[in-house]
Design an enzyme around this catalytic site. Structure first.
Site, PDB file in Angstrom:
ATOM      1  N   GLY A 126       1.009  -1.262  -0.002  1.00  0.00           N
ATOM      2  CA  GLY A 126       0.052   0.085  -0.045  1.00  0.00           C
ATOM      3  C   GLY A 126       0.889   1.394   0.068  1.00  0.00           C
ATOM      4  CG  LEU A 140      -7.536  13.650   7.227  1.00  0.00           C
ATOM      5  CD1 LEU A 140      -7.435  14.667   6.457  1.00  0.00           C
ATOM      6  CD2 LEU A 140      -6.037  12.787   7.577  1.00  0.00           C
ATOM      7  CB  ALA A 141      -7.068  13.306  14.171  1.00  0.00           C
ATOM      8  CG  HIS A 200      14.825  36.677   3.470  1.00  0.00           C
ATOM      9  ND1 HIS A 200      14.950  35.861   2.586  1.00  0.00           N
ATOM     10  CD2 HIS A 200      16.038  37.015   3.694  1.00  0.00           C
ATOM     11  CE1 HIS A 200      16.121  35.427   2.137  1.00  0.00           C
ATOM     12  NE2 HIS A 200      16.708  36.238   2.990  1.00  0.00           N
TER      13      HIS A 200
END
Length: 356
Positions: free
Chosen positions: A75, A209-210, A335
Site C-alpha cells: 500500500g 483524519l483526526a 525572509h
C-alpha cells in the site's frame, strides 16, 4: 480534565445501540435526545490475507520493539508511505507495493511524482501499478509474491491498504441506520437516515483524519445547540502526510480543477523550493504548487518538501477564503522562511514572478 470540567458523564465499557436514543453498556442503558455515532476505524486487510505472525498492520508496527532489516509495505497511501519513510530513516531496506499508478495517488500528480523521485534518491524501492498475489512466512521471514510474478523476501510484510469503518455488530443496522460498504452516509448536518441519529469521524465517507473528526464534532455540538454553523467542505480540509519529504495539500488538485472548470478555465504555477533560502538551509528540495480558477480564486494548494506541513495553514486560508492570486501576491512574507515560497508562488500566479 476537560471532560470532568464540563461535568460530562464518561462510561467505560462496550456499548451497543438498542434504539435511536438509547445505548446499552453491560446491564445499564443510557438515553439522550440525540445519538451521535463516533466509533472510529480499524486497519483493513485484503480478502484472505490474515494479519498474523510476520504479516502485520500499522497497529502491530507501532508496537515493534525492533527495527526490521528488510520490510515490504503493501500500500502506497498515507499510512504505507509514512511507515516506509520511517523505517528507511532507521536503516531498513524497504519495498512498497502499490496497485495504483503512483505513490500518494490521491495527491496532485506533481506532488506524487516528486515524492517518487525523493524516495528513489533515499533508496526506497517501490512498484506501482502492481497487484499483490500472496505471502508465505517462516518463523522469522516472509516472501511476498505479486501478480506480475515478482517475489520479495523480508522480515515483515506491513499491510497498509487503508482503514475500515468500525460499524459492525454495534446495533446500528438494527435501528434502521443505512450502512453503505461499512460506512454511514450522512447529510450536510451529519444526520443519518434515522432522525436524531448522527455520525462523525472515520465511519462517515471521506477523509479519515483526526482533525476532520474534531471539526465535525464541533459543528455537530453547535448545530444541536441551536446555532447555525457552516457545513464542512470536504476537499477544503487540510491534509498532511508525515513522510520525508512531507506532503501538504488543501483544495482541488489540478486534475480535479480541470474536471470542474475545464482545462482552459484553470491556471497553475509551481514554485521550486530550490529558490527558497530557508529550504536551502534545511537541505530540502520540493515544490509549492497553486491551482487557481482562471481570472478567479485559488482553489488548490499543494506542497512537497521538508517541514511543509507547517505551511498548510496559509494554504487553508487562501483556499477557504477564496483569495485571488493578486491578494496573495500583495502580502509580505518573512525572509528567510519557507513561508516565503508561498508568496513567491502567489507572485508567479499573479503574473509577476520574482525568484521563479
Amino acid at each position: 480534565g476537560l471532560v470532568k470540567a464540563r461535568k460530562i458523564d464518561y462510561i467505560q465499557g462496550w456499548g451497543r445501540v438498542i434504539s435511536p436514543n438509547t445505548v446499552q453498556v453491560g446491564s445499564e442503558t443510557y438515553q439522550g435526545k440525540n445519538l451521535v455515532l463516533a466509533t472510529g476505524s480499524y486497519s483493513k486487510s485484503l480478502p484472505g490475507l490474515e494479519i498474523e505472525g510476520r504479516v502485520i498492520s500499522s497497529d502491530q508496527a507501532l508496537q515493534l520493539d525492533w527495527v526490521p532489516n528488510k520490510a515490504v509495505v503493501l500500500g502506497g497511501g498515507v499510512i504505507g508511505i509514512e511507515f516506509a519513510s520511517l523505517w528507511a530513516s532507521l536503516g531498513t531496506e524497504v519495498t512498497v507495493i502499490e496497485g495504483l499508478p503512483h505513490l500518494a495517488n490521491n495527491e496532485d500528480t506533481s506532488v506524487s511524482k516528486g515524492l517518487e523521485r525523493a524516495f528513489r534518491s533515499r533508496g526506497i524501492a517501490f512498484k506501482t501499478g502492481t497487484m499483490f498475489d500472496s505471502v508465505t512466512q517462516t518463523g522469522n521471514s516472509v516472501q511476498v509474491k505479486t501478480q506480475s510474478g515478482d517475489t520479495f523476501d523480508a522480515d515483515v510484510l506491513l499491510v497498509a491498504v487503508g482503514r475500515g469503518p468500525r460499524t459492525k455488530d454495534m446495533g446500528f443496522e438494527d435501528i434502521g441506520v443505512n450502512i453503505d460498504r461499512g460506512f454511514i452516509p450522512v447529510d450536510d448536518h451529519l444526520m443519518t437516515n434515522v432522525p436524531g441519529v448522527y455520525a462523525v469521524g472515520d465511519i462517515v465517507p471521506g477523509l479519515q483524519l483526526a482533525h476532520r473528526g474534531f471539526a465535525q464534532g464541533i459543528f455537530l455540538a453547535e448545530y444541536l445547540g441551536g446555532l447555525d454553523p457552516q457545513p464542512l467542505v470536504e476537499h477544503n480540509i487540510p491534509r498532511v502526510t508525515f513522510c520525508e519529504p512531507e506532503i501538504a495539500s488543501v483544495g482541488l488538485t489540478q486534475k480535479q480543477a480541470e474536471e470542474e472548470f475545464g482545462k482552459d478555465g484553470v491556471k497553475v504555477t509551481e514554485y521550486n523550493l530550490a529558490g527558497n533560502g530557508k529550504s536551502q538551509i534545511l537541505g530540502t528540495g520540493g515544490i509549492i504548487k497553486l491551482v487557481a480558477q482562471k481570472d478567479g480564486p485559488i482553489v488548490g494548494f499543494h506542497a512537497l518538501g521538508k517541514r511543509v506541513g507547517e505551511l498548510v495553514g496559509e494554504g487553508q486560508l487562501m483556499v477557504n477564503w477564496e483569495a485571488f492570486p493578486e491578494d496573495l501576491a500583495a502580502l509580505v512574507h518573512t525572509h528567510p522562511t519557507q513561508d516565503e515560497a508561498i508568496g513567491e508562488a502567489g507572485m508567479a500566479l499573479a503574473g509577476k514572478p520574482l525568484h521563479s
